[in-house]
Design an enzyme around this catalytic site. Structure first.
Site, PDB file in Angstrom:
ATOM      1  N   THR A   7     -55.971  -4.891  26.605  1.00  0.00           N
ATOM      2  CA  THR A   7     -54.873  -5.190  27.502  1.00  0.00           C
ATOM      3  C   THR A   7     -54.317  -4.003  28.466  1.00  0.00           C
ATOM      4  OG1 THR A   7     -52.384  -6.113  27.783  1.00  0.00           O
ATOM      5  CG2 THR A   7     -53.003  -4.698  25.706  1.00  0.00           C
ATOM      6  N   SER A   8     -53.826  -4.560  29.666  1.00  0.00           N
ATOM      7  CA  SER A   8     -53.109  -3.397  30.681  1.00  0.00           C
ATOM      8  C   SER A   8     -51.965  -3.106  30.314  1.00  0.00           C
ATOM      9  CB  SER A   8     -53.464  -3.810  31.945  1.00  0.00           C
ATOM     10  OG  SER A   8     -52.965  -5.187  32.241  1.00  0.00           O
ATOM     11  N   LYS A  12     -47.040  -5.204  25.293  1.00  0.00           N
ATOM     12  CA  LYS A  12     -47.750  -6.029  24.348  1.00  0.00           C
ATOM     13  C   LYS A  12     -48.242  -5.177  23.156  1.00  0.00           C
ATOM     14  CE  LYS A  12     -49.754  -9.555  27.502  1.00  0.00           C
ATOM     15  NZ  LYS A  12     -51.089 -10.206  27.761  1.00  0.00           N
ATOM     16  N   GLU A  32     -61.064 -13.290  34.281  1.00  0.00           N
ATOM     17  CA  GLU A  32     -60.128 -14.183  33.882  1.00  0.00           C
ATOM     18  C   GLU A  32     -60.637 -15.706  34.524  1.00  0.00           C
ATOM     19  OE1 GLU A  32     -55.935 -14.113  33.580  1.00  0.00           O
ATOM     20  OE2 GLU A  32     -56.064 -12.314  32.572  1.00  0.00           O
ATOM     21  N   ASP A  62     -53.386 -13.889  26.205  1.00  0.00           N
ATOM     22  CA  ASP A  62     -52.899 -14.444  27.279  1.00  0.00           C
ATOM     23  C   ASP A  62     -51.683 -15.397  27.255  1.00  0.00           C
ATOM     24  OD1 ASP A  62     -53.448 -14.532  30.155  1.00  0.00           O
ATOM     25  OD2 ASP A  62     -54.191 -16.584  29.693  1.00  0.00           O
ATOM     26  N   GLY A 143     -42.132  -7.444  31.799  1.00  0.00           N
ATOM     27  CA  GLY A 143     -42.376  -8.686  32.583  1.00  0.00           C
ATOM     28  C   GLY A 143     -41.179  -9.386  32.925  1.00  0.00           C
ATOM     29  N   ASP A 145     -38.925 -10.626  30.571  1.00  0.00           N
ATOM     30  CA  ASP A 145     -37.807 -10.668  29.537  1.00  0.00           C
ATOM     31  C   ASP A 145     -36.554 -10.505  30.141  1.00  0.00           C
ATOM     32  OD1 ASP A 145     -39.734 -10.704  27.490  1.00  0.00           O
ATOM     33  OD2 ASP A 145     -39.789  -8.459  27.302  1.00  0.00           O
ATOM     34  N   LYS A 163     -36.950  -8.793  19.500  1.00  0.00           N
ATOM     35  CA  LYS A 163     -37.631  -9.648  20.128  1.00  0.00           C
ATOM     36  C   LYS A 163     -38.988 -10.273  19.162  1.00  0.00           C
ATOM     37  CE  LYS A 163     -40.693  -9.975  24.133  1.00  0.00           C
ATOM     38  NZ  LYS A 163     -41.755  -9.324  25.093  1.00  0.00           N
TER      39      LYS A 163
HETATM   40  P1  ITT Z   1     -53.172  -8.443  30.030  1.00  0.00           P
HETATM   41  O1  ITT Z   1     -53.699  -9.611  30.781  1.00  0.00           O
HETATM   42  O2  ITT Z   1     -53.781  -6.995  30.646  1.00  0.00           O
HETATM   43  O3  ITT Z   1     -53.060  -8.347  28.744  1.00  0.00           O
HETATM   44  P2  ITT Z   1     -50.756  -9.136  31.475  1.00  0.00           P
HETATM   45  O4  ITT Z   1     -49.455  -8.231  31.508  1.00  0.00           O
HETATM   46  O5  ITT Z   1     -51.354  -9.363  32.994  1.00  0.00           O
HETATM   47  O6  ITT Z   1     -51.615  -7.993  30.826  1.00  0.00           O
HETATM   48  P3  ITT Z   1     -50.594 -11.960  30.880  1.00  0.00           P
HETATM   49  O7  ITT Z   1     -51.447 -12.108  31.814  1.00  0.00           O
HETATM   50  O8  ITT Z   1     -50.802 -12.271  29.242  1.00  0.00           O
HETATM   51  O9  ITT Z   1     -50.709 -10.160  30.625  1.00  0.00           O
HETATM   52  O10 ITT Z   1     -49.122 -12.085  31.169  1.00  0.00           O
HETATM   53  C1  ITT Z   1     -48.878 -13.036  31.885  1.00  0.00           C
HETATM   54  C2  ITT Z   1     -47.405 -12.606  32.674  1.00  0.00           C
HETATM   55  O11 ITT Z   1     -46.439 -12.837  31.671  1.00  0.00           O
HETATM   56  C3  ITT Z   1     -47.298 -10.865  33.014  1.00  0.00           C
HETATM   57  O12 ITT Z   1     -46.550 -11.111  34.135  1.00  0.00           O
HETATM   58  C4  ITT Z   1     -46.566 -10.533  31.885  1.00  0.00           C
HETATM   59  O13 ITT Z   1     -45.952  -9.214  32.408  1.00  0.00           O
HETATM   60  C5  ITT Z   1     -45.709 -11.738  31.581  1.00  0.00           C
HETATM   61  N1  ITT Z   1     -45.479 -11.509  30.097  1.00  0.00           N
HETATM   62  C6  ITT Z   1     -46.453 -11.674  28.973  1.00  0.00           C
HETATM   63  N2  ITT Z   1     -45.847 -11.622  27.649  1.00  0.00           N
HETATM   64  C7  ITT Z   1     -44.482 -11.390  27.994  1.00  0.00           C
HETATM   65  C8  ITT Z   1     -43.277 -11.332  27.115  1.00  0.00           C
HETATM   66  O14 ITT Z   1     -43.474 -11.089  26.000  1.00  0.00           O
HETATM   67  N3  ITT Z   1     -42.162 -10.979  27.875  1.00  0.00           N
HETATM   68  C9  ITT Z   1     -41.952 -11.263  29.260  1.00  0.00           C
HETATM   69  N4  ITT Z   1     -42.998 -11.312  29.968  1.00  0.00           N
HETATM   70  C10 ITT Z   1     -44.222 -11.400  29.515  1.00  0.00           C
END
Ligand code: ITT
Length: 191
Positions: A7-8, A12, A32, A62, A143, A145, A163
């Site tokens: 993951t970036s 997470k 993806e 994801d 993100g 949150d 959380k």
């Molecule tokens: P990776 O794919 O590299 O794991 P990402 O942040 O792009 O990182 P996702 O595609 O799974 O991961 O996430 C989709 C979006 O939802 C992304 O904008 C995240 O910041 C957000 N997100 C994921 N989990 C979250 C959480 O627990 N709380 C708030 N926002 C979240």
């Protein structure tokens, strides 16, 4: 053997470390594919496992935010929408809606090769949490949150442990940790 969490997103990985002893965050840009969270996570985990050498287990997560009044938007496009529109404007889109219910969902995909298996196996673990979209509040988390409220508190107002106790990811991680409890020395407390 460490679990490589591909993951970036350091947020997470921090959440995962509360459930798993040996997590190493790895940056690897897996393809993806177009599809639902399950298909994206499972294909990503399979690809990452093979490309990273085909030995150590790999975990991919994801996630997506699904807003009822927006017919599930941004859903599988949540990452793109955060990067382009931004979280504040997702709130603006919802501001005039009477029904601001939403849910967050995550799919963890675990790719590994059991000792006696010829091929890689991929298992998935899901978690979801209901909430409401609100004006941004709080400095924690990451993100979406700040705009995702659960039981009166936004996820950005919670500590990581708080959380995890209610979140989509916490639920998926708890299922994954239970699953790993059958395998030695990978969950917290295992010997
Ligand atoms: P990776 O794919 O590299 O794991 P990402 O942040 O792009 O990182 P996702 O595609 O799974 O991961 O996430 C989709 C979006 O939802 C992304 O904008 C995240 O910041 C957000 N997100 C994921 N989990 C979250 C959480 O627990 N709380 C708030 N926002 C979240």
């Amino acid at each position: 053997m460490p679990i490589r969490f591909v993951t970036s997103n350091e947020g997470k990985a921090e959440e995962a470390r509360e459930y798993l002893d040996d997590v190493e965050r790895v940056d690897f840009d897996y393809t993806e594919i177009q599809g639902d969270l399950e298909s994206v996570a499972a294909a990503g985990a399979r690809e990452a496992f093979v490309e990273l050498g085909g030995t150590d287990p790999v975990l991919v997560d994801d996630a997506g935010l699904f807003v009822r009044a927006l017919v599930g938007f941004p859903g599988p496009y949540s990452s793109y929408v955060e990067d382009t529109l931004g979280v504040e404007r997702v709130w603006r889109l919802c501001e005039r809606e009477d029904d601001r219910r939403a849910h967050f969902r995550t799919v963890l995909a675990y790719a590994h090769r059991p000792e006696d298996a010829l091929d890689v196996k991929v298992e998935t673990f899901t978690g979801s949490v209901p909430g409401t979209i609100v004006e941004p509040r709080g400095d924690g988390g990451f993100g979406y949150d700040p705009i995702f409220e659960h039981d009166g508190t936004t996820m950005a107002e919670m500590s990581t442990a708080e959380k995890n106790a209610v979140s989509h990811r916490g639920r998926a991680l708890a299922k994954f940790a239970d699953y790993l409890a059958g395998e030695p020395a990978q969950t917290k407390g295992a010997e």
